[in-house]
Scaffold this motif. Structure first.
Motif, PDB file in Angstrom:
ATOM      1  N   ILE A 224       0.839  -1.207   0.000  1.00  0.00           N
ATOM      2  CA  ILE A 224       0.000   0.000   0.000  1.00  0.00           C
ATOM      3  C   ILE A 224       0.871   1.252   0.000  1.00  0.00           C
ATOM      4  CG2 ILE A 224      -1.599   1.354   1.412  1.00  0.00           C
ATOM      5  CD1 ILE A 224      -2.798  -1.409   2.285  1.00  0.00           C
ATOM      6  N   ALA A 225       1.855   1.298   0.883  1.00  0.00           N
ATOM      7  CA  ALA A 225       2.733   2.466   0.966  1.00  0.00           C
ATOM      8  C   ALA A 225       3.479   2.684  -0.347  1.00  0.00           C
ATOM      9  CB  ALA A 225       3.716   2.300   2.121  1.00  0.00           C
ATOM     10  N   TRP A 226       3.982   1.598  -0.957  1.00  0.00           N
ATOM     11  CA  TRP A 226       4.699   1.698  -2.234  1.00  0.00           C
ATOM     12  C   TRP A 226       3.775   2.261  -3.312  1.00  0.00           C
ATOM     13  CZ3 TRP A 226       9.753  -0.334  -3.499  1.00  0.00           C
ATOM     14  CH2 TRP A 226      10.086  -0.196  -4.850  1.00  0.00           C
ATOM     15  N   ALA A 227       2.559   1.728  -3.401  1.00  0.00           N
ATOM     16  CA  ALA A 227       1.616   2.161  -4.437  1.00  0.00           C
ATOM     17  C   ALA A 227       1.260   3.635  -4.282  1.00  0.00           C
ATOM     18  CB  ALA A 227       0.366   1.294  -4.391  1.00  0.00           C
ATOM     19  N   ILE A 228       1.057   4.069  -3.051  1.00  0.00           N
ATOM     20  CA  ILE A 228       0.703   5.472  -2.822  1.00  0.00           C
ATOM     21  C   ILE A 228       1.886   6.383  -3.145  1.00  0.00           C
ATOM     22  CG2 ILE A 228       0.117   7.153  -1.016  1.00  0.00           C
ATOM     23  CD1 ILE A 228      -1.613   4.850   0.209  1.00  0.00           C
ATOM     24  N   ALA A 229       3.069   6.010  -2.693  1.00  0.00           N
ATOM     25  CA  ALA A 229       4.266   6.810  -2.995  1.00  0.00           C
ATOM     26  C   ALA A 229       4.520   6.863  -4.499  1.00  0.00           C
ATOM     27  CB  ALA A 229       5.477   6.235  -2.265  1.00  0.00           C
ATOM     28  N   GLU A 230       4.353   5.746  -5.172  1.00  0.00           N
ATOM     29  CA  GLU A 230       4.557   5.713  -6.630  1.00  0.00           C
ATOM     30  C   GLU A 230       3.525   6.585  -7.339  1.00  0.00           C
ATOM     31  OE1 GLU A 230       4.591   2.504 -10.325  1.00  0.00           O
ATOM     32  OE2 GLU A 230       4.941   1.782  -8.290  1.00  0.00           O
ATOM     33  N   TYR A 231       2.276   6.518  -6.900  1.00  0.00           N
ATOM     34  CA  TYR A 231       1.229   7.337  -7.511  1.00  0.00           C
ATOM     35  C   TYR A 231       1.561   8.820  -7.384  1.00  0.00           C
ATOM     36  CZ  TYR A 231      -3.249   9.511  -8.463  1.00  0.00           C
ATOM     37  OH  TYR A 231      -4.239  10.318  -8.986  1.00  0.00           O
ATOM     38  N   ILE A 232       1.956   9.237  -6.178  1.00  0.00           N
ATOM     39  CA  ILE A 232       2.287  10.649  -5.972  1.00  0.00           C
ATOM     40  C   ILE A 232       3.489  11.044  -6.826  1.00  0.00           C
ATOM     41  CG2 ILE A 232       3.129  12.330  -4.280  1.00  0.00           C
ATOM     42  CD1 ILE A 232       1.433  10.792  -2.187  1.00  0.00           C
ATOM     43  N   HIS A 233       4.501  10.176  -6.889  1.00  0.00           N
ATOM     44  CA  HIS A 233       5.696  10.470  -7.681  1.00  0.00           C
ATOM     45  C   HIS A 233       5.370  10.616  -9.165  1.00  0.00           C
ATOM     46  CE1 HIS A 233       9.431   9.626  -9.886  1.00  0.00           C
ATOM     47  NE2 HIS A 233      10.009  10.243  -8.865  1.00  0.00           N
ATOM     48  N   GLU A 234       4.494   9.768  -9.658  1.00  0.00           N
ATOM     49  CA  GLU A 234       4.177   9.752 -11.085  1.00  0.00           C
ATOM     50  C   GLU A 234       3.021  10.676 -11.455  1.00  0.00           C
ATOM     51  OE1 GLU A 234       6.053   7.960 -13.426  1.00  0.00           O
ATOM     52  OE2 GLU A 234       7.316   7.877 -11.632  1.00  0.00           O
ATOM     53  N   HIS A 235       2.325  11.244 -10.477  1.00  0.00           N
ATOM     54  CA  HIS A 235       1.174  12.096 -10.757  1.00  0.00           C
ATOM     55  C   HIS A 235       1.618  13.364 -11.459  1.00  0.00           C
ATOM     56  CE1 HIS A 235      -2.454  14.518  -9.942  1.00  0.00           C
ATOM     57  NE2 HIS A 235      -3.059  13.344  -9.933  1.00  0.00           N
ATOM     58  N   LYS A 236       0.788  13.844 -12.361  1.00  0.00           N
ATOM     59  CA  LYS A 236       1.147  15.004 -13.185  1.00  0.00           C
ATOM     60  C   LYS A 236       1.384  16.276 -12.390  1.00  0.00           C
ATOM     61  CE  LYS A 236      -3.622  16.298 -14.299  1.00  0.00           C
ATOM     62  NZ  LYS A 236      -4.385  15.493 -13.418  1.00  0.00           N
ATOM     63  N   THR A 237       0.815  16.385 -11.185  1.00  0.00           N
ATOM     64  CA  THR A 237       0.957  17.622 -10.421  1.00  0.00           C
ATOM     65  C   THR A 237       2.299  17.748  -9.720  1.00  0.00           C
ATOM     66  OG1 THR A 237      -0.018  16.667  -8.445  1.00  0.00           O
ATOM     67  CG2 THR A 237      -1.520  17.765  -9.987  1.00  0.00           C
ATOM     68  N   LYS A 238       2.925  16.651  -9.378  1.00  0.00           N
ATOM     69  CA  LYS A 238       4.215  16.673  -8.680  1.00  0.00           C
ATOM     70  C   LYS A 238       4.146  17.498  -7.398  1.00  0.00           C
ATOM     71  CE  LYS A 238       6.413  14.390 -11.931  1.00  0.00           C
ATOM     72  NZ  LYS A 238       6.541  12.983 -11.799  1.00  0.00           N
TER      73      LYS A 238
END
Length: 131
Positions: free
Chosen positions: A98-112
């Protein structure tokens, strides 16, 4: 920024201090620093601490996931995200996932969005090799 370390090492204190300093700077208050270039922050999102809502049938884990989902659905280019120990309250393997997926989502999200992510899961340090 990923922050890892043992219990009582100051991770949560650093997160709270950062959120308070950013908030104070945004309203024009004095901040305890010789120099602070913080920039514009339109939203401060925090997911810190453990709480439940038993009267509504929500466990600590469910409350954490609902609050995290709200953060991920409302972030912007100028957001500050403070996440502390995401994925606790479940098995270690599931918590890391869960933590990995959330961190990855934030890292890859267009807003940065600017993010501080504190965790006990040292496995997340391996993200630096991939991202």
């Amino acid at each position: 920024m990923m922050i890892t370390g043992p219990n009582m090492s100051g991770k949560s204190a650093l997160l709270r201090q950062t959120a308070l300093i950013v908030l104070m700077a945004q309203i024009g208050c004095y901040v305890s620093a010789d120099n602070a270039d913080i920039g514009f922050v339109d939203k401060i999102f925090t997911r810190v601490g453990a709480s439940d809502n038993i009267s509504m049938g929500e466990s600590t884990f469910m409350v954490e996931m609902n609050e995290t989902a709200s953060i991920l659905n409302n972030l912007s280019d100028n957001s500050l995200i403070i996440l502390d120990e995401i994925g606790r309250g479940t098995s270690t393997y599931d918590g890391v996932s869960i933590a990995w997926a959330i961190a990855e989502y934030i890292h890859e999200h267009k807003t940065k969005a600017k993010t501080l992510f504190a965790t006990h899961y040292h496995e997340l340090n391996d993200m630096t090799k991939q991202f």
